[in-house]
Scaffold this motif. Structure first.
Motif, short mmCIF file in Angstrom:
data_model
loop_
_atom_site.label_atom_id
_atom_site.label_comp_id
_atom_site.label_asym_id
_atom_site.label_seq_id
_atom_site.Cartn_x
_atom_site.Cartn_y
_atom_site.Cartn_z
N ASN A 1 0.83 -1.21 0.00
CA ASN A 1 0.00 0.00 0.00
C ASN A 1 0.86 1.26 0.00
N ASP B 1 4.43 6.30 5.35
CA ASP B 1 4.87 6.81 4.05
C ASP B 1 4.66 8.32 4.01
N LYS C 1 2.28 1.84 -3.20
CA LYS C 1 1.25 2.22 -4.17
C LYS C 1 0.81 3.68 -4.01
N ASN D 1 -9.21 7.54 -2.78
CA ASN D 1 -7.91 7.84 -3.39
C ASN D 1 -7.36 6.66 -4.18
N GLY E 1 -6.25 -5.83 1.22
CA GLY E 1 -4.94 -5.73 1.86
C GLY E 1 -5.03 -5.44 3.36
N LEU E 2 -5.78 -4.39 3.71
CA LEU E 2 -5.88 -4.02 5.13
C LEU E 2 -6.71 -5.04 5.91
N SER F 1 -7.80 -4.80 -4.64
CA SER F 1 -9.06 -5.52 -4.43
C SER F 1 -9.74 -5.12 -3.12
N GLY F 2 -9.07 -4.25 -2.36
CA GLY F 2 -9.68 -3.84 -1.08
C GLY F 2 -9.56 -4.89 0.01
N ARG G 1 -12.37 0.02 -0.54
CA ARG G 1 -11.29 0.79 -1.12
C ARG G 1 -11.59 2.26 -0.91
N GLY G 2 -10.54 3.04 -0.71
CA GLY G 2 -10.76 4.46 -0.45
C GLY G 2 -10.98 5.24 -1.74
N1 LIG Z 1 -0.57 3.98 2.49
C1 LIG Z 1 -1.77 4.43 2.17
N2 LIG Z 1 -1.98 5.73 1.86
C2 LIG Z 1 -3.19 6.16 1.52
N3 LIG Z 1 -4.29 5.40 1.48
C3 LIG Z 1 -4.15 4.10 1.77
C4 LIG Z 1 -2.90 3.55 2.14
N4 LIG Z 1 -3.08 2.24 2.40
C5 LIG Z 1 -4.37 2.00 2.20
N5 LIG Z 1 -5.03 3.10 1.83
C6 LIG Z 1 -6.47 3.22 1.56
O1 LIG Z 1 -7.12 2.14 2.14
C7 LIG Z 1 -7.88 1.42 1.17
C8 LIG Z 1 -7.88 -0.05 1.52
O2 LIG Z 1 -6.59 -0.61 1.39
P1 LIG Z 1 -6.46 -2.11 0.98
O3 LIG Z 1 -7.35 -2.88 1.87
O4 LIG Z 1 -5.00 -2.45 0.96
O5 LIG Z 1 -7.08 -2.17 -0.45
P2 LIG Z 1 -6.42 -1.80 -1.85
O6 LIG Z 1 -5.01 -1.45 -1.62
O7 LIG Z 1 -6.62 -3.01 -2.65
O8 LIG Z 1 -7.24 -0.67 -2.34
C9 LIG Z 1 -7.21 1.71 -0.13
O9 LIG Z 1 -8.14 1.58 -1.16
C10 LIG Z 1 -6.78 3.15 0.08
O10 LIG Z 1 -7.86 4.01 -0.16
#
Ligand SMILES: Nc1ncnc2c1ncn2[C@@H]1O[C@H](COP(=O)(O)OP(=O)(O)O)[C@@H](O)[C@H]1O
Ligand SMILES: [Mg+2]
Length: 458
Positions: free
Chosen positions: A366, A393, A369, A415, A425-426, A422-423, A412-413
């Motif tokens: 993330n 970051d 990315k 941004n 990761g977290l 795929s939403g 997913r956010g």
């Molecule tokens: N390092 C980051 N900086 C900004 N926004 C983040 C970061 N990590 C995660 N996000 C936000 O959290 C959302 C969910 O993250 P994640 O579950 O990893 O899904 P994905 O990366 O597939 O979109 C992301 O869509 C993004 O909007």
């Protein structure tokens, strides 16, 4: 995962105790009444036979002398009736139904077959009495007459004896009840002990232990243990099947996608026309997207599975993070990002290395990315107060109004619109933290950028 508690309907121990103690109470009452009625019967028979002997002695004393009936009642006839409570005796003598002597308010009642002694209970002058009636035919010179005697005795001595017997019978009943009560307590605790032992051996098992129960159990519990064993057998089988399935599926999905991607990449190099190149680029992107989505879906499935059967081994979190950073550096380089590791030199922790690696990789992914080029992603590993891995970051950070929901599945956010993902990761990172007794914390750094911390707990 919390197991739903079953609906409880009553208690086996209580039911057993109520049945046993209730039974004991009924038996004690029966015992009491049986002893008492037997005592009444015996006492009545005793008094009846004395009355009979006494009336016989009186009748034997009757004779006809000079044409007149004469009864010289012997002393023995009354002395045999004497009791410790000085019971009173009443008698009445009749000749052919006409009152001769004694108490004239004591009526003679003939027995059903004439001449047979008959007994009855009644009362004379307000006192409860037992009465015998007997008759005798006297034959004199050309004369035949019948003498009838009614003899009654109060029952004070008898009722005193009966009271004593009833008291003793009551003591006996209470003693019997107390004894059976104790025995029921003992019996139910022995029975429950068997059940409790089984319960303890089920609850003492580790979550991964799906082996059958070997310990001997009472015959009645054998079917239960047998079905438990077969249930665990099936569970074990289906668990290992799904683990195999996840690994197999991951392999089968990833390999062809990687092949297709490398073909597409190679084709892209050869294609000259700009519109075709654009099409090839979208194709590569779509392949990336689906391979990433498939990969994360499978990762998520694998993580859910492993988190349910967490197997902890001792590992060094610092070493784990450095290893990951080494592997992710080429990807970071492509975006001109540098990865820095900070914190404690070694952080020992008992956990599942594959799960933690997966979580941290998603966090670093993330950061790579969402962070701008030419910036630094810092991964800090700390041991105290609790083991924690923080990824920071210098990107735009989280949208504050989304922060609470971003760790949800497929969230997913705003941004994330033009990045692949795929939403999950977290979600993966959060599940891993929870499985290790910790949690995932998302925040924005004051100087800008996202800060994700994976807090673990031993
Ligand atoms: N390092 C980051 N900086 C900004 N926004 C983040 C970061 N990590 C995660 N996000 C936000 O959290 C959302 C969910 O993250 P994640 O579950 O990893 O899904 P994905 O990366 O597939 O979109 C992301 O869509 C993004 O909007
Ligand atoms: Mg992600």
């Amino acid at each position: 995962m919390m197991a739903a508690s079953p609906t409880v309907s009553g208690s086996l121990r209580d039911r057993l105790m109520i049945t046993l103690i209730g039974g004991a109470a009924v038996l004690a009452l029966l015992l009491f009444f049986a002893v008492r009625s037997y005592a009444v019967q015996v006492a009545q028979q005793g008094q009846d036979s004395i009355l009979a002997a006494s009336v016989t002695a009186m009748l034997d004393a009757a004779a006809i002398r000079d044409g007149e009936v004469e009864i010289d009642i012997p002393y023995a006839a009354f002395s045999m009736l004497s009791t410790p409570s000085d019971d009173r005796v009443f008698y009445a003598i009749y000749q052919d139904g006409a009152f001769l002597s004694g108490y004239n308010d004591l009526a003679y009642e003939a027995g059903k077959p004439l001449g047979v002694r008959s007994f009855q209970s009644g009362d004379v002058r307000g006192a409860a009495v037992r009465q015998v009636n007997a008759s005798r035919t006297l034959i004199g010179a050309n004369r035949r007459t019948e003498i009838q005697i009614a003899l009654a005795q109060t029952q004070d001595a008898q009722s005193q004896t009966l009271d004593r017997i009833a008291r003793n019978a009551a003591f006996l009943g209470v003693g019997f009840f107390a004894l059976t009560g104790l025995l029921s307590l003992w019996a139910s605790s022995v029975t429950m002990g068997q059940l409790n032992r089984l319960t303890t051996s089920v609850t003492r098992r580790g979550p991964q232990d799906l082996s059958p129960f070997q310990k001997p159990v009472p015959q009645e519990m054998a079917p239960l243990v047998q079905s438990l064993n077969s249930l665990m057998g099936r569970l074990d089988q289906s668990l290992s099947q799904s683990e195999d399935f996840i690994a197999e599926a991951a392999h089968r999905v990833r390999t062809p996608l990687a092949t297709v991607r490398s073909y597409a990449e190679a084709t892209l190099q050869r294609v000259k026309r700009e519109e075709n190149r654009e099409a090839m680029r979208s194709m590569v992107r779509a392949i990336d997207e689906s391979s990433r989505a498939a990969g994360q879906l499978l990762d998520h499935a694998m993580i859910t599975f492993r988190a349910d059967h967490l197997e902890r081994e001792t590992l060094d979190l610092r070493a784990l993070v450095e290893d990951l950073v080494l592997r992710l550096t080429p990807i970071a380089d492509m975006r001109d990002l540098s990865l820095a590791v900070a914190g404690d030199a070694d952080v020992p922790f008992a956990g599942d290395a594959i799960l933690i690696q997966n979580a941290v990789r998603n966090m670093i992914d993330n950061a790579i990315k969402y962070a701008p080029p030419d910036s630094t992603v810092t991964i800090t590993v700390n041991a105290a107060p609790k083991p924690v891995i923080v990824v920071e970051d210098e990107g735009p950070g989280f949208n504050t109004d989304e922060i609470a929901t971003l760790a949800g599945r497929f969230q997913r956010g705003s941004n994330a619109a033009d990045s692949i993902g795929s939403g999950l990761g977290l979600t993966i990172a959060q599940d891993v933290a929870t499985a290790h007794g910790g949690h995932l914390h998302l925040s924005n750094r004051p100087e800008g950028g996202a800060c994700v911390s994976l807090q673990l707990s031993s």
